[in-house]
Write an enzyme that holds these catalytic residues in place. Structure first.
Site, PDB file in Angstrom:
ATOM      1  N   SER A   1       0.856  -1.191   0.000  1.00  0.00           N
ATOM      2  CA  SER A   1       0.000   0.000   0.000  1.00  0.00           C
ATOM      3  C   SER A   1       0.888   1.236   0.000  1.00  0.00           C
ATOM      4  O   SER A   1       1.659   1.459   0.939  1.00  0.00           O
ATOM      5  CB  SER A   1      -0.884   0.025   1.246  1.00  0.00           C
ATOM      6  OG  SER A   1      -1.384   1.345   1.420  1.00  0.00           O
TER       7      SER A   1
ATOM      8  N   HIS B   1      -0.994  -1.226  -4.488  1.00  0.00           N
ATOM      9  CA  HIS B   1      -2.276  -0.953  -3.823  1.00  0.00           C
ATOM     10  C   HIS B   1      -2.388   0.537  -3.504  1.00  0.00           C
ATOM     11  O   HIS B   1      -1.537   1.099  -2.802  1.00  0.00           O
ATOM     12  CB  HIS B   1      -2.355  -1.784  -2.542  1.00  0.00           C
ATOM     13  CG  HIS B   1      -3.665  -1.714  -1.832  1.00  0.00           C
ATOM     14  ND1 HIS B   1      -4.755  -2.494  -2.169  1.00  0.00           N
ATOM     15  CD2 HIS B   1      -4.077  -0.949  -0.788  1.00  0.00           C
ATOM     16  CE1 HIS B   1      -5.764  -2.234  -1.357  1.00  0.00           C
ATOM     17  NE2 HIS B   1      -5.385  -1.279  -0.507  1.00  0.00           N
TER      18      HIS B   1
ATOM     19  N   ASP C   1      -4.636   3.470  -1.857  1.00  0.00           N
ATOM     20  CA  ASP C   1      -5.720   3.731  -0.907  1.00  0.00           C
ATOM     21  C   ASP C   1      -6.274   5.133  -1.113  1.00  0.00           C
ATOM     22  O   ASP C   1      -5.587   6.128  -0.876  1.00  0.00           O
ATOM     23  CB  ASP C   1      -5.199   3.583   0.525  1.00  0.00           C
ATOM     24  CG  ASP C   1      -5.030   2.120   0.907  1.00  0.00           C
ATOM     25  OD1 ASP C   1      -5.985   1.351   0.698  1.00  0.00           O
ATOM     26  OD2 ASP C   1      -3.950   1.758   1.398  1.00  0.00           O
TER      27      ASP C   1
ATOM     28  N   MET D   1      -9.033   7.834   0.009  1.00  0.00           N
ATOM     29  CA  MET D   1      -9.891   8.167   1.162  1.00  0.00           C
ATOM     30  C   MET D   1     -10.441   9.577   1.021  1.00  0.00           C
ATOM     31  O   MET D   1      -9.749  10.459   0.500  1.00  0.00           O
ATOM     32  CB  MET D   1      -9.076   8.066   2.456  1.00  0.00           C
ATOM     33  CG  MET D   1      -8.382   6.730   2.629  1.00  0.00           C
ATOM     34  SD  MET D   1      -7.570   6.621   4.239  1.00  0.00           S
ATOM     35  CE  MET D   1      -6.725   5.051   4.067  1.00  0.00           C
TER      36      MET D   1
ATOM     37  N   HIS E   1      -8.174   0.943  -4.198  1.00  0.00           N
ATOM     38  CA  HIS E   1      -9.116   0.671  -3.104  1.00  0.00           C
ATOM     39  C   HIS E   1      -9.823   1.971  -2.742  1.00  0.00           C
ATOM     40  O   HIS E   1      -9.228   2.853  -2.115  1.00  0.00           O
ATOM     41  CB  HIS E   1      -8.297   0.102  -1.929  1.00  0.00           C
ATOM     42  CG  HIS E   1      -9.090  -0.164  -0.684  1.00  0.00           C
ATOM     43  ND1 HIS E   1      -8.471  -0.406   0.533  1.00  0.00           N
ATOM     44  CD2 HIS E   1     -10.422  -0.237  -0.451  1.00  0.00           C
ATOM     45  CE1 HIS E   1      -9.400  -0.625   1.455  1.00  0.00           C
ATOM     46  NE2 HIS E   1     -10.595  -0.512   0.888  1.00  0.00           N
TER      47      HIS E   1
ATOM     48  N   MET F   1     -12.172   4.119  -0.699  1.00  0.00           N
ATOM     49  CA  MET F   1     -12.883   4.268   0.567  1.00  0.00           C
ATOM     50  C   MET F   1     -13.570   5.620   0.507  1.00  0.00           C
ATOM     51  O   MET F   1     -13.209   6.566   1.230  1.00  0.00           O
ATOM     52  CB  MET F   1     -11.875   4.177   1.735  1.00  0.00           C
ATOM     53  CG  MET F   1     -11.346   2.767   1.929  1.00  0.00           C
ATOM     54  SD  MET F   1      -9.804   2.682   2.865  1.00  0.00           S
ATOM     55  CE  MET F   1      -8.631   2.951   1.541  1.00  0.00           C
TER      56      MET F   1
ATOM     57  N   MET G   1     -11.253  -6.314   5.174  1.00  0.00           N
ATOM     58  CA  MET G   1     -10.510  -5.324   5.969  1.00  0.00           C
ATOM     59  C   MET G   1     -10.228  -5.932   7.343  1.00  0.00           C
ATOM     60  O   MET G   1     -11.154  -6.295   8.068  1.00  0.00           O
ATOM     61  CB  MET G   1     -11.314  -4.039   6.139  1.00  0.00           C
ATOM     62  CG  MET G   1     -11.435  -3.166   4.904  1.00  0.00           C
ATOM     63  SD  MET G   1      -9.865  -2.724   4.103  1.00  0.00           S
ATOM     64  CE  MET G   1      -9.003  -1.887   5.448  1.00  0.00           C
TER      65      MET G   1
ATOM     66  N   ASP H   1      -6.394  -6.720   4.078  1.00  0.00           N
ATOM     67  CA  ASP H   1      -5.775  -5.391   4.163  1.00  0.00           C
ATOM     68  C   ASP H   1      -5.849  -4.877   5.593  1.00  0.00           C
ATOM     69  O   ASP H   1      -6.940  -4.710   6.147  1.00  0.00           O
ATOM     70  CB  ASP H   1      -6.548  -4.459   3.217  1.00  0.00           C
ATOM     71  CG  ASP H   1      -5.962  -3.061   3.095  1.00  0.00           C
ATOM     72  OD1 ASP H   1      -4.972  -2.758   3.780  1.00  0.00           O
ATOM     73  OD2 ASP H   1      -6.527  -2.284   2.302  1.00  0.00           O
ATOM     74  N   GLY H   2      -4.665  -4.608   6.182  1.00  0.00           N
ATOM     75  CA  GLY H   2      -4.611  -3.978   7.495  1.00  0.00           C
ATOM     76  C   GLY H   2      -3.872  -4.818   8.523  1.00  0.00           C
ATOM     77  O   GLY H   2      -4.245  -5.958   8.788  1.00  0.00           O
TER      78      GLY H   2
ATOM     79  N   GLY I   1       1.167  -2.061   4.042  1.00  0.00           N
ATOM     80  CA  GLY I   1       1.722  -0.716   3.930  1.00  0.00           C
ATOM     81  C   GLY I   1       2.994  -0.618   4.743  1.00  0.00           C
ATOM     82  O   GLY I   1       4.105  -0.640   4.216  1.00  0.00           O
TER      83      GLY I   1
HETATM   84  C1  DX5 Z   1      -6.304   1.188   5.612  1.00  0.00           C
HETATM   85  C2  DX5 Z   1      -5.770   0.955   4.219  1.00  0.00           C
HETATM   86  C3  DX5 Z   1      -4.629   0.006   4.190  1.00  0.00           C
HETATM   87  C4  DX5 Z   1      -3.449   0.443   4.976  1.00  0.00           C
HETATM   88  C5  DX5 Z   1      -2.672  -0.760   5.430  1.00  0.00           C
HETATM   89  O1  DX5 Z   1      -7.463   1.914   5.542  1.00  0.00           O
HETATM   90  O2  DX5 Z   1      -6.770   0.431   3.381  1.00  0.00           O
HETATM   91  O3  DX5 Z   1      -4.255  -0.348   2.874  1.00  0.00           O
HETATM   92  O4  DX5 Z   1      -2.601   1.291   4.251  1.00  0.00           O
HETATM   93  O5  DX5 Z   1      -1.628  -0.318   6.222  1.00  0.00           O
HETATM   94  P1  DX5 Z   1      -0.821  -1.279   7.192  1.00  0.00           P
HETATM   95  O6  DX5 Z   1      -0.282  -2.389   6.341  1.00  0.00           O
HETATM   96  O7  DX5 Z   1       0.222  -0.379   7.721  1.00  0.00           O
HETATM   97  O8  DX5 Z   1      -1.795  -1.775   8.216  1.00  0.00           O
HETATM   98 ZN    ZN Z   2      -6.333  -0.540   1.238  1.00  0.00          ZN
END
Ligand code: DX5
Ligand code: ZN
Length: 219
Positions: free
Chosen positions: A10, A35, A37, A39, A68, A70, A139, A177-178, A199
């Site tokens: 990510s 990936h 993200d 937001m 992704h 969100m 998630m 993810d997460g 990430g």
């Molecule tokens: C959270 C994101 C993830 C996030 C993961 O809302 O969708 O992709 O970046 O981060 P890590 O791997 O640090 O948990």
């Molecule tokens: Zn993500």
């Protein structure tokens, strides 16, 4: 069938001041998907990047751009993200009551469609879209921020969705993810996941460490 494990770093954890170079470096280090993200400060309590940035970073890697979203509302932005070079667009089932229509819209643009569930959402939300999705994203943290702790209750959800995918007979990625670390990576792949978003674990230590970071995630 559970496929080879793929790692999707990510870019939320990359250095935003040099995003192009970061993507080239993580690609060279062995990333399978990139990936992204997205937001909106509304569906999730954070704001990141939009289609103009996806378009700007697209030339830095030929790997799968796994976007992704969100964001809510979402339909008005799908075409912009597709035109920016997304290979897969994943939306949240909770982001719109009309997620079936949104998936139709993504497919109509000739790219892959993913559906994501927050940790509190039941697997039943997937029942009526199993015939149209290419990716299901579980998630394992509440979306919004990198660096959170993996929520263990999601392992049972991953196993149930693995079974749903097998029953469907379709070729669907099962992504998590997460909070993915070398330790939790092992647990989620045992539960049936085959695409791991990471990430913090991918980008930690800077470019000299990326290949080793990714290797450790593959187990
Ligand atoms: C959270 C994101 C993830 C996030 C993961 O809302 O969708 O992709 O970046 O981060 P890590 O791997 O640090 O948990
Ligand atoms: Zn993500």
């Amino acid at each position: 069938m559970q496929k080879n494990i793929r790692i999707a770093p990510s870019i939320l954890s990359a250095d935003f001041a040099q995003l192009g170079a970061e993507i080239a470096a993580i690609d060279a280090a062995g990333a399978d998907y990139i990936h992204v993200d997205v937001m909106d400060g509304h569906f999730v309590p954070n704001i990141t990047i939009g289609p103009a940035v996806v378009k700007a970073i697209r030339p830095f890697s030929k790997k799968v751009f796994d976007v992704h979203l969100m964001i809510s509302p979402v339909d008005a932005y799908i075409k912009d993200f597709a035109d920016a070079g997304s290979d897969i667009i994943t939306i949240h089932a909770e982001a719109t009551p009309h997620f079936h229509r949104t998936l139709q819209l993504i497919k109509s643009l000739g790219i892959k469609a993913g559906i994501s569930l927050n940790p509190g959402s039941p697997v039943e939300m997937l029942d009526n879209v199993m015939d149209m999705v290419d990716l299901i994203l579980v998630m394992s943290v509440n979306p919004g921020f990198g660096g959170q702790k993996f929520i263990m209750s999601q392992l049972a959800k991953i196993s149930r969705i693995r079974q749903m995918i097998e029953d469907s007979g379709r070729d669907i990625d099962l992504q998590v993810d997460g909070g993915i670390t070398p330790e939790t990576a092992k647990l989620v792949t045992q539960a049936g996941a085959d695409v791991l978003v990471a990430g913090t674990a991918s980008f930690t230590g800077g470019p000299a460490h990326y290949a080793e970071n990714i290797r450790k995630l593959r187990g």
